[in-house]
Design an enzyme around this catalytic site. Structure first.
Site, PDB file in Angstrom:
ATOM      1  N   ASP A  17       2.472   0.243  11.752  1.00 26.04           N
ATOM      2  CA  ASP A  17       2.474  -1.065  12.422  1.00 26.04           C
ATOM      3  C   ASP A  17       3.776  -1.838  12.251  1.00 26.04           C
ATOM      4  O   ASP A  17       3.772  -3.063  12.387  1.00 26.04           O
ATOM      5  CB  ASP A  17       1.289  -1.909  11.915  1.00 26.04           C
TER       6      ASP A  17
ATOM      7  N   ASP B 177      -0.213   2.651   8.252  1.00 25.76           N
ATOM      8  CA  ASP B 177      -0.738   1.924   9.414  1.00 25.76           C
ATOM      9  C   ASP B 177       0.086   2.090  10.697  1.00 25.76           C
ATOM     10  O   ASP B 177      -0.405   1.787  11.784  1.00 25.76           O
ATOM     11  CB  ASP B 177      -0.829   0.420   9.104  1.00 25.76           C
TER      12      ASP B 177
ATOM     13  N   THR C  19       4.247   2.945   5.432  1.00 28.35           N
ATOM     14  CA  THR C  19       2.842   2.500   5.477  1.00 28.35           C
ATOM     15  C   THR C  19       2.075   3.471   6.366  1.00 28.35           C
ATOM     16  O   THR C  19       2.620   3.941   7.369  1.00 28.35           O
ATOM     17  CB  THR C  19       2.692   1.068   6.044  1.00 28.35           C
TER      18      THR C  19
ATOM     19  N   GLY D   1       0.845  -1.208   0.000  1.00 27.67           N
ATOM     20  CA  GLY D   1       0.000   0.000   0.000  1.00 27.67           C
ATOM     21  C   GLY D   1       0.873   1.249   0.000  1.00 27.67           C
ATOM     22  O   GLY D   1       1.789   1.349   0.811  1.00 27.67           O
TER      23      GLY D   1
ATOM     24  N   ASP E 126       4.580  -4.379   6.122  1.00 25.78           N
ATOM     25  CA  ASP E 126       4.990  -5.720   6.577  1.00 25.78           C
ATOM     26  C   ASP E 126       5.113  -6.747   5.448  1.00 25.78           C
ATOM     27  O   ASP E 126       6.041  -7.555   5.434  1.00 25.78           O
ATOM     28  CB  ASP E 126       4.081  -6.223   7.712  1.00 25.78           C
TER      29      ASP E 126
ATOM     30  N   ARG F 222      -5.467  -2.513   9.009  1.00 28.49           N
ATOM     31  CA  ARG F 222      -5.936  -3.904   8.936  1.00 28.49           C
ATOM     32  C   ARG F 222      -5.734  -4.640  10.253  1.00 28.49           C
ATOM     33  O   ARG F 222      -6.609  -5.322  10.747  1.00 28.49           O
ATOM     34  CB  ARG F 222      -5.147  -4.638   7.850  1.00 28.49           C
TER      35      ARG F 222
ATOM     36  N   ARG G  81       1.182  -5.389  -5.099  1.00 26.99           N
ATOM     37  CA  ARG G  81       1.259  -6.501  -4.140  1.00 26.99           C
ATOM     38  C   ARG G  81       1.441  -7.746  -4.999  1.00 26.99           C
ATOM     39  O   ARG G  81       0.496  -8.182  -5.657  1.00 26.99           O
ATOM     40  CB  ARG G  81      -0.023  -6.595  -3.315  1.00 26.99           C
TER      41      ARG G  81
END
Ligand code: F6P
Length: 319
Positions: free
Chosen positions: A129, A127, A125, A11, A103, A171, A72
């Site tokens: 994360d 996120d 990202t 992403g 990730d 996510r 992806r």
């Protein structure tokens, strides 16, 4: 090290361009040839790369998205795909690779390290994360996009005295939800790291109504489940008529914030420095504003966690 390459994968996130620029310019500063790989691992497998010069990354520091495009790749998950990618690099005598992504991209980078390619991961990202860094590239911009949206929704929520559920990305991680709900003063936050009971959510809403709150904002991280469904459940169990807004991919676009541009510039340049010093298989990051690195395999083993004190604070401030 004479030649390196850079790709963006997974992403996209605002600030990836600034990171690409930093990798390219830092390499050229040290007289290292640098290639841009298009379309992430898909482009690497297909040999879609070309030599970059100073001008290749001109006028991009302020742009969202990624000039290298992203993908992806399912094929890259196979050993066959990975070996095709390795061959593309070896055929061009490229000794090092910088992978900018999240990730999934890190799992790919880890495979390349196993196949002998000196690879450095740069966390990109929205996120936030990736363990081993306080912030990932794009998180700050996405956060600002979200709070602008919540501020606007709050206006209409107040006018109509309504309850709103706002679904944000993430996510597996609740960072965007947690930070945005604190920044926007949301009443309730639902994140994948903390299980919730709908009865408790309803109790909070009813408590707000009792003390004549004019609206309620519930921020839902997508990892929790569909905000639309949660809204329907609230509607079926109360007299409320909640409205739902799913912010979706608008969170991924837009001009990167100053914070993300600076972060991306520092991390991109640091990745090149590490390659030049003979290091490989590392993920770069910042902790307490200091540049740090950890092995990619270690980062992949660690579990991302949220800041518990911030989570508690969001509850304490929205009683
Ligand atoms: O990992 C970044 C992210 O934006 C997640 O927050 C989201 O779940 C996912 O990507 C969406 O991916 P795609 O653009 O492939 O639908």
């Amino acid at each position: 090290m004479k030649k390196i390459a850079v790709l963006t994968s997974g992403g996209d996130s605002p600030g990836m361009n600034a990171a690409v620029r930093a990798v390219v310019r830092k390499a050229l500063y040290h007289d290292i040839e640098v290639f841009g790989v298009y379309r992430g691992y898909t482009g690497l497998i297909e040999g879609d790369l070309k030599p970059f010069h100073l001008g290749s990354v001109g006028d991009i520091i302020h742009r969202g998205g990624t000039i290298l495009h992203s993908a992806r790749s399912e094929e890259f998950k196979t050993t066959e795909g990975q070996l095709k990618a390795v061959k593309q690099l070896q055929d061009r005598d490229i000794d090092g690779l910088v992978v900018i992504g999240g990730d999934g991209s890190y799992r790919g980078a880890d495979k390349l390290v196993e196949h002998g390619i000196a690879t450095i991961g740069v966390p990109g990202t929205i996120d936030n994360d990736i363990p081993g860094t306080d912030f990932t590239i794009g998180f700050d911009t996405a956060l600002n996009t979200i709070i602008q949206a919540i501020d606007k929704i709050r206006d209409t929520a107040t006018s109509h005295e309504r309850t709103f559920l706002i679904e944000v990305m993430g996510r597996h991680a609740g960072d965007l939800a947690l930070w945005s709900s604190l920044a926007a003063g949301a009443e309730t936050i639902l994140i994948p790291e903390v299980p919730y009971k709908i009865e408790e959510v309803i109790e909070r809403l009813e408590r707000g109504t009792r003390r004549e709150k004019k609206h309620s904002i519930i921020v839902v991280a997508e990892g929790v489940g569909s905000a639309i469904k949660i809204g329907e459940e609230i509607k079926s169990k109360t007299s409320l008529e909640p409205r739902v807004t799913v912010l979706g991919h608008l969170q991924r676009g837009g001009q990167p914030s100053a914070f993300d541009r600076v972060l991306a510039s520092r991390l991109g340049a640091f990745a090149v420095e590490l390659l030049l010093s003979g290091k490989k298989g590392l993920s770069v990051g910042i902790e307490s504003n200091q540049l740090v690195y950890y092995s990619i395999s270690e980062v992949l083993k660690r579990k991302h966690t949220i800041d518990e004190t911030m989570y508690q604070l969001s509850h304490h401030l929205s009683i």
